[in-house]
Scaffold this motif. Structure first.
Motif, PDB file in Angstrom:
ATOM      1  N   PHE A   1       0.863  -1.125   0.102  1.00 34.33           N
ATOM      2  CA  PHE A   1       0.048  -0.032   0.294  1.00 34.33           C
ATOM      3  C   PHE A   1       0.881   1.240  -0.078  1.00 34.33           C
ATOM      4  CE2 PHE A   1      -2.109   3.429   2.106  1.00 34.33           C
ATOM      5  CZ  PHE A   1      -3.144   3.540   1.570  1.00 34.33           C
ATOM      6  N   CYS A   2       0.649   2.193  -0.976  1.00 31.99           N
ATOM      7  CA  CYS A   2       1.099   3.632  -0.990  1.00 31.99           C
ATOM      8  C   CYS A   2       0.411   4.594  -0.399  1.00 31.99           C
ATOM      9  CB  CYS A   2       1.723   3.740  -2.518  1.00 31.99           C
ATOM     10  SG  CYS A   2       2.998   2.581  -2.989  1.00 31.99           S
ATOM     11  N   GLY A   3       1.119   5.560   0.249  1.00 32.33           N
ATOM     12  CA  GLY A   3       0.182   6.724   0.563  1.00 32.33           C
ATOM     13  C   GLY A   3       1.230   8.005   0.968  1.00 32.33           C
ATOM     14  N   ILE A   4       0.492   9.191   0.898  1.00 32.70           N
ATOM     15  CA  ILE A   4       1.230  10.268   1.302  1.00 32.70           C
ATOM     16  C   ILE A   4       1.083  10.557   2.574  1.00 32.70           C
ATOM     17  CG2 ILE A   4       1.381  13.014   0.958  1.00 32.70           C
ATOM     18  CD1 ILE A   4       2.230  10.821  -1.465  1.00 32.70           C
ATOM     19  N   TYR A   5       1.954  10.678   3.455  1.00 29.39           N
ATOM     20  CA  TYR A   5       1.931  10.988   5.046  1.00 29.39           C
ATOM     21  C   TYR A   5       2.224  12.024   5.484  1.00 29.39           C
ATOM     22  CZ  TYR A   5       0.669   5.788   5.277  1.00 29.39           C
ATOM     23  OH  TYR A   5       0.195   4.477   5.196  1.00 29.39           O
ATOM     24  N   ALA A   6       2.823  13.001   4.680  1.00 29.75           N
ATOM     25  CA  ALA A   6       3.493  14.518   5.211  1.00 29.75           C
ATOM     26  C   ALA A   6       3.477  15.176   3.798  1.00 29.75           C
ATOM     27  CB  ALA A   6       4.547  14.339   6.098  1.00 29.75           C
ATOM     28  N   ASP A   7       3.392  16.345   3.959  1.00 29.27           N
ATOM     29  CA  ASP A   7       3.384  17.449   2.766  1.00 29.27           C
ATOM     30  C   ASP A   7       3.386  18.683   3.269  1.00 29.27           C
ATOM     31  OD1 ASP A   7       1.092  17.959   0.039  1.00 29.27           O
ATOM     32  OD2 ASP A   7       3.275  18.284   0.093  1.00 29.27           O
ATOM     33  N   TRP A   8       4.670  19.461   3.131  1.00 31.56           N
ATOM     34  CA  TRP A   8       4.326  20.881   3.585  1.00 31.56           C
ATOM     35  C   TRP A   8       5.422  21.607   2.540  1.00 31.56           C
ATOM     36  CZ3 TRP A   8       7.445  16.767   5.930  1.00 31.56           C
ATOM     37  CH2 TRP A   8       8.554  16.989   5.846  1.00 31.56           C
ATOM     38  N   LYS A   9       4.994  22.866   2.800  1.00 30.51           N
ATOM     39  CA  LYS A   9       5.353  24.296   1.893  1.00 30.51           C
ATOM     40  C   LYS A   9       6.507  24.574   2.418  1.00 30.51           C
ATOM     41  CE  LYS A   9       4.374  28.134  -0.660  1.00 30.51           C
ATOM     42  NZ  LYS A   9       3.397  29.051  -0.748  1.00 30.51           N
ATOM     43  N   ILE A  10       7.618  24.851   1.572  1.00 31.58           N
ATOM     44  CA  ILE A  10       8.807  25.400   1.810  1.00 31.58           C
ATOM     45  C   ILE A  10       8.925  27.030   1.416  1.00 31.58           C
ATOM     46  CG2 ILE A  10      11.392  25.590   1.521  1.00 31.58           C
ATOM     47  CD1 ILE A  10      10.363  23.197   3.214  1.00 31.58           C
ATOM     48  N   ASP A  11       8.942  28.016   2.297  1.00 27.87           N
ATOM     49  CA  ASP A  11       9.063  29.174   1.830  1.00 27.87           C
ATOM     50  C   ASP A  11      10.330  30.256   1.866  1.00 27.87           C
ATOM     51  OD1 ASP A  11       8.790  29.507   4.598  1.00 27.87           O
ATOM     52  OD2 ASP A  11       6.903  30.430   4.519  1.00 27.87           O
ATOM     53  N   TYR A  12      11.418  29.426   1.900  1.00 20.90           N
ATOM     54  CA  TYR A  12      12.501  30.327   2.301  1.00 20.90           C
ATOM     55  C   TYR A  12      13.736  29.792   1.063  1.00 20.90           C
ATOM     56  CZ  TYR A  12      13.847  25.931   4.516  1.00 20.90           C
ATOM     57  OH  TYR A  12      13.988  24.447   5.082  1.00 20.90           O
ATOM     58  N   GLU A  13      14.764  30.309   0.945  1.00 22.70           N
ATOM     59  CA  GLU A  13      15.809  29.940   0.092  1.00 22.70           C
ATOM     60  C   GLU A  13      17.022  30.153   0.760  1.00 22.70           C
ATOM     61  OE1 GLU A  13      15.846  31.228  -4.010  1.00 22.70           O
ATOM     62  OE2 GLU A  13      13.485  30.853  -4.065  1.00 22.70           O
ATOM     63  N   PRO A  14      18.157  29.385   0.343  1.00 21.72           N
ATOM     64  CA  PRO A  14      18.271  28.502  -0.709  1.00 21.72           C
ATOM     65  C   PRO A  14      17.820  27.299  -0.139  1.00 21.72           C
ATOM     66  CG  PRO A  14      20.448  28.936   0.448  1.00 21.72           C
ATOM     67  CD  PRO A  14      19.542  29.883   1.122  1.00 21.72           C
ATOM     68  N   THR A  15      17.552  26.241  -0.928  1.00 21.49           N
ATOM     69  CA  THR A  15      16.939  25.026  -0.330  1.00 21.49           C
ATOM     70  C   THR A  15      17.654  23.657  -0.961  1.00 21.49           C
ATOM     71  OG1 THR A  15      15.565  24.871  -2.461  1.00 21.49           O
ATOM     72  CG2 THR A  15      14.695  25.917  -0.578  1.00 21.49           C
ATOM     73  N   ASP A  16      18.815  23.712  -1.605  1.00 17.11           N
ATOM     74  CA  ASP A  16      19.651  22.755  -1.978  1.00 17.11           C
ATOM     75  C   ASP A  16      19.810  21.731  -1.026  1.00 17.11           C
ATOM     76  OD1 ASP A  16      19.509  23.885  -4.692  1.00 17.11           O
ATOM     77  OD2 ASP A  16      21.482  24.688  -4.412  1.00 17.11           O
ATOM     78  N   HIS A  17      20.316  22.053   0.288  1.00 19.31           N
ATOM     79  CA  HIS A  17      20.437  21.067   1.435  1.00 19.31           C
ATOM     80  C   HIS A  17      19.310  20.189   1.427  1.00 19.31           C
ATOM     81  CE1 HIS A  17      18.165  24.103   3.214  1.00 19.31           C
ATOM     82  NE2 HIS A  17      17.909  23.364   4.309  1.00 19.31           N
ATOM     83  N   LEU A  18      18.255  20.376   1.269  1.00 18.35           N
ATOM     84  CA  LEU A  18      16.938  19.639   1.573  1.00 18.35           C
ATOM     85  C   LEU A  18      17.021  18.590   0.549  1.00 18.35           C
ATOM     86  CD1 LEU A  18      14.201  22.534   1.941  1.00 18.35           C
ATOM     87  CD2 LEU A  18      15.184  21.207   3.626  1.00 18.35           C
ATOM     88  N   LEU A  19      17.616  18.562  -0.518  1.00 22.12           N
ATOM     89  CA  LEU A  19      17.597  17.353  -1.516  1.00 22.12           C
ATOM     90  C   LEU A  19      18.239  16.149  -1.111  1.00 22.12           C
ATOM     91  CD1 LEU A  19      17.988  19.542  -4.704  1.00 22.12           C
ATOM     92  CD2 LEU A  19      15.768  18.535  -3.868  1.00 22.12           C
ATOM     93  N   THR A  20      19.155  16.455  -0.135  1.00 21.81           N
ATOM     94  CA  THR A  20      20.108  15.316   0.447  1.00 21.81           C
ATOM     95  C   THR A  20      19.468  14.791   1.910  1.00 21.81           C
ATOM     96  OG1 THR A  20      21.577  16.457   1.708  1.00 21.81           O
ATOM     97  CG2 THR A  20      22.035  16.226  -0.695  1.00 21.81           C
ATOM     98  N   MET A  21      18.457  15.429   2.471  1.00 21.13           N
ATOM     99  CA  MET A  21      17.873  15.162   3.892  1.00 21.13           C
ATOM    100  C   MET A  21      16.700  14.185   3.511  1.00 21.13           C
ATOM    101  SD  MET A  21      18.661  18.768   5.181  1.00 21.13           S
ATOM    102  CE  MET A  21      18.223  18.298   6.999  1.00 21.13           C
ATOM    103  N   VAL A  22      16.800  12.982   3.043  1.00 18.77           N
ATOM    104  CA  VAL A  22      15.669  12.056   2.724  1.00 18.77           C
ATOM    105  C   VAL A  22      15.592  10.953   3.866  1.00 18.77           C
ATOM    106  CG1 VAL A  22      14.644  10.752   1.180  1.00 18.77           C
ATOM    107  CG2 VAL A  22      15.954  12.666   0.506  1.00 18.77           C
TER     108      VAL A  22
END
Length: 176
Positions: free
Chosen positions: A155-176
């Motif tokens: 079973f697949c589902g979306i369990y969390a979803d939030w907006k990012i409203d600041y920059e820079p954001t490149d660091h987020l791409l490695t925080m999985v």
């Protein structure tokens, strides 16, 4: 830095149910449109990659799998709320926050939304995880969407979803 959570974002219907500190997410499959600039990382389960693509808006996305830095494991127990998500490796018990969750993972931001264990309708709490980063016009992250795939029944589902409203954001791409 204000943040907001959007759980219901799939046109065909995504329903969220909660029970005693657990979050259950029900999904409905539809035709999936793919953006030319989408990037799906190696190791993302196919069903979860399709589900995440369907759940985000029409912006290009980067979808990356969650992999434990300690043991390389790909199965997790996950805590979620409106402020983000934290995963615990089922192999070595290593914990990690997803994207910028750690910055907002405290009682000040929780209000009436304390973290709860993600759970599948089948009762399992072990998941493969992947994150879809919706990108803005200049390639910066605008939304973080956490998708989970139950290892017991798929079973697949979306369990969390939030907006990012600041920059820079490149660091987020490695925080999985």
């Amino acid at each position: 830095m204000a943040r907001s959570l959007t759980v219901v974002r799939v046109a065909g219907g995504l329903y969220v149910f909660g029970q005693a500190g657990r979050v259950w997410v029900w999904g409905v499959w539809n035709d999936v449109s793919v953006h030319a600039d989408d990037q799906v990382g190696e190791g993302v389960p196919a069903e979860l990659g399709v589900f995440l693509r369907e759940a985000v808006d029409d912006r290009p996305v980067k979808i990356a799998p969650s992999v434990c830095e300690g043991c390389g494991g790909r199965v997790f127990f996950v805590l979620v709320n409106g402020s983000g998500a934290e995963r615990e490796c089922s192999g070595c018990d290593s914990r990690a926050f997803i994207a910028d969750s750690e910055e907002y993972w405290n009682e000040e931001f929780w209000e009436d939304d304390e973290p709860g264990a993600a759970g599948c309708p089948c009762g399992s709490e072990e998941f493969e995880a992947a994150v879809a980063f919706s990108l803005g016009t200049h390639g910066s992250v605008r939304w973080v969407t956490v998708g989970l795939r139950c290892i017991k029944d798929g079973f697949c589902g979306i369990y969390a979803d939030w907006k990012i409203d600041y920059e820079p954001t490149d660091h987020l791409l490695t925080m999985v």
